[in-house]
Design a protein around this motif. Sequence first.
Motif, PDB file in Angstrom:
ATOM      1  N   ALA A  60       0.844  -1.209   0.000  1.00 37.73           N
ATOM      2  CA  ALA A  60       0.000   0.000   0.000  1.00 37.73           C
ATOM      3  C   ALA A  60       0.874   1.251   0.000  1.00 37.73           C
ATOM      4  O   ALA A  60       0.567   2.242  -0.681  1.00 37.73           O
ATOM      5  N   PHE A  61       1.953   1.213   0.749  1.00 38.92           N
ATOM      6  CA  PHE A  61       2.905   2.335   0.749  1.00 38.92           C
ATOM      7  C   PHE A  61       3.522   2.505  -0.634  1.00 38.92           C
ATOM      8  O   PHE A  61       3.591   3.618  -1.174  1.00 38.92           O
ATOM      9  N   ARG A  62       3.960   1.413  -1.230  1.00 36.25           N
ATOM     10  CA  ARG A  62       4.634   1.472  -2.529  1.00 36.25           C
ATOM     11  C   ARG A  62       3.711   2.000  -3.625  1.00 36.25           C
ATOM     12  O   ARG A  62       4.174   2.567  -4.623  1.00 36.25           O
ATOM     13  N   ALA A  63       2.400   1.840  -3.448  1.00 37.68           N
ATOM     14  CA  ALA A  63       1.438   2.307  -4.449  1.00 37.68           C
ATOM     15  C   ALA A  63       1.188   3.809  -4.383  1.00 37.68           C
ATOM     16  O   ALA A  63       0.559   4.383  -5.287  1.00 37.68           O
ATOM     17  N   LEU A  64       1.675   4.471  -3.313  1.00 33.11           N
ATOM     18  CA  LEU A  64       1.473   5.912  -3.192  1.00 33.11           C
ATOM     19  C   LEU A  64       2.234   6.642  -4.298  1.00 33.11           C
ATOM     20  O   LEU A  64       3.302   6.211  -4.729  1.00 33.11           O
ATOM     21  N   ARG A  65       1.682   7.746  -4.742  1.00 35.17           N
ATOM     22  CA  ARG A  65       2.320   8.546  -5.784  1.00 35.17           C
ATOM     23  C   ARG A  65       2.524   9.968  -5.290  1.00 35.17           C
ATOM     24  O   ARG A  65       1.580  10.628  -4.875  1.00 35.17           O
ATOM     25  N   GLY A  66       3.765  10.423  -5.321  1.00 33.69           N
ATOM     26  CA  GLY A  66       4.060  11.777  -4.883  1.00 33.69           C
ATOM     27  C   GLY A  66       4.901  12.513  -5.898  1.00 33.69           C
ATOM     28  O   GLY A  66       5.384  11.931  -6.872  1.00 33.69           O
TER      29      GLY A  66
END
Length: 539
Positions: free
Chosen positions: A163-169
């Motif tokens: 879930a963390f890796r799927a974040l986009r910044g």
Amino acid sequence: MDIDRACPTTVPAALTRAAAIVPDVEAIVAPDGRMTYRDLADEVARLSGAMTALGIRKGDHVGLCLGNSCRWVSIFLALGSVGAVTVPVNTRFRTPEMAYALKQSRVSTLILADRFLKIDFVDMLREIEPAVDSALPGTSLPDLRNIVVIGDDVPAAALGFEAFRALRGEEPQAPVTPDDVLLIQYTSGTTSFPKGVMLTHRNMLGNAFISGGRMGFRLADRFHSARPFFHVAGSTLSVLSALQHGVTLVSMERFEPAEALRLMEEERCTHFSGNDTMALMLLNHPDRRQRRLVLRGAWVAASAEIVRRVISELGASEAVVGYGLSEASPNIAQSCWWESEEIRASGRMRPQPGLEVEIRDPETGETLPADTRGEIRVRGWSVMRGYFDKPDETAAALGADGWLSTGDLGRIGADGRLEFLGRVKDIIRVGGENVSPAEVEDILHKHPKVRLAQVVGVADPRLIEVPVAFLVANEGCEIEEGEMIAWARGEMAGFKVPRRIWVVPDFEAIGMTASSKVQKSKLAQHAASLLEAEQAVAS
């Protein structure tokens, strides 16, 4: 020497160069998979975006607690790419040690495995900060805002890794500079309150570049290192050395000699890294003679006798010796692969270019002439920024003029080469004589029955201290104490001869660090307790 002109001195610059020069060369081979330099650069970019989306900013302290893996490397490089400071957590830490490191370093984000080598880190975290099961921040770790868990046991206040890796910044806004702190390295947990050594991008990447060059790394070489990545011998001299030279790093979760030999053979490793204990475990393992190794070089922290065996029996003809400590990120001096075997095996090392190294009187601070024993001091681009949030300790170790007091004994010859003679605190003071445990161990290792020797000092009412030894016997050999002491008297001065010798199966039960080093303080305590018990029986 201007280290910034010699090599990349920020993580983003080093990774960009490696991915451009050797994109299809494997960057790392580890228990969780394989990654080429192209794959690694892509994963670091993805994780960097996730980090900025989570709110990790330049200068934030991020704890990293997991074993050697592709994931450790990619997370570490991503943190460096956004300008965050990695706080590596020793996976052998117990709950109080972890609590101290996380709180003292003011970690704001923690990335950890739920379990590793049968240790439940999430349970440890729950004990330290109960708020992980509700909402952060809590009262025990008030700086901790985010937790990312690799594994299935994800507390309510944490985020799973995928879930963390799927974040986009967005891309980080603040550029990374060589003077930014890259790592806070806690010194070995042999004391109650270890210090957090602040190392910059320049410190670590410069040291990694010089060290790899002196080892003889060439593009696409394959380097076996089981050094824990949470130590500078792992982060600097393994991960970043491989990165700086476009080398494949082959690693494992925990050093085990049979598995290490198998990996070296199957992965066609050209180099390996190890200390004296690791080297002896490889040399003396029954599988060694069956393995078809293609080693060319090695980085070993070991005595002359062991280095000669590494060269002759493992085939690492270009093996080099290094000396350093965490506060110097770590190497201060190192021999070079092109030097003669005699120079390399004898431990006569050239200081890293651009560093000033002197021998001082430990009591007066006076600079001593060539070939005189004294304390090693160093100044230059490789020296730490200081200890995090410990100004008094920083001032005690690092003078206003930039000279670092190492607390180690050495001498510099007329040829400018440095010899490491031992830790000041380990020196055994026998009457009016100073005895180096390493010197006695090196002689004991020459005996055909001895697999591993460790020497410490114990209190003596007449001589202040006397040396004693613990020995591990070679397979099929039996060591008799009186016979060994008699042999030792013919090999060394009388004041150096161990007064007592105990034969042990290994040192695990007595005390080993995660980097397979014997903890001398625990060994000395064990020796004292054995002697006390013997005296009680005798009386």
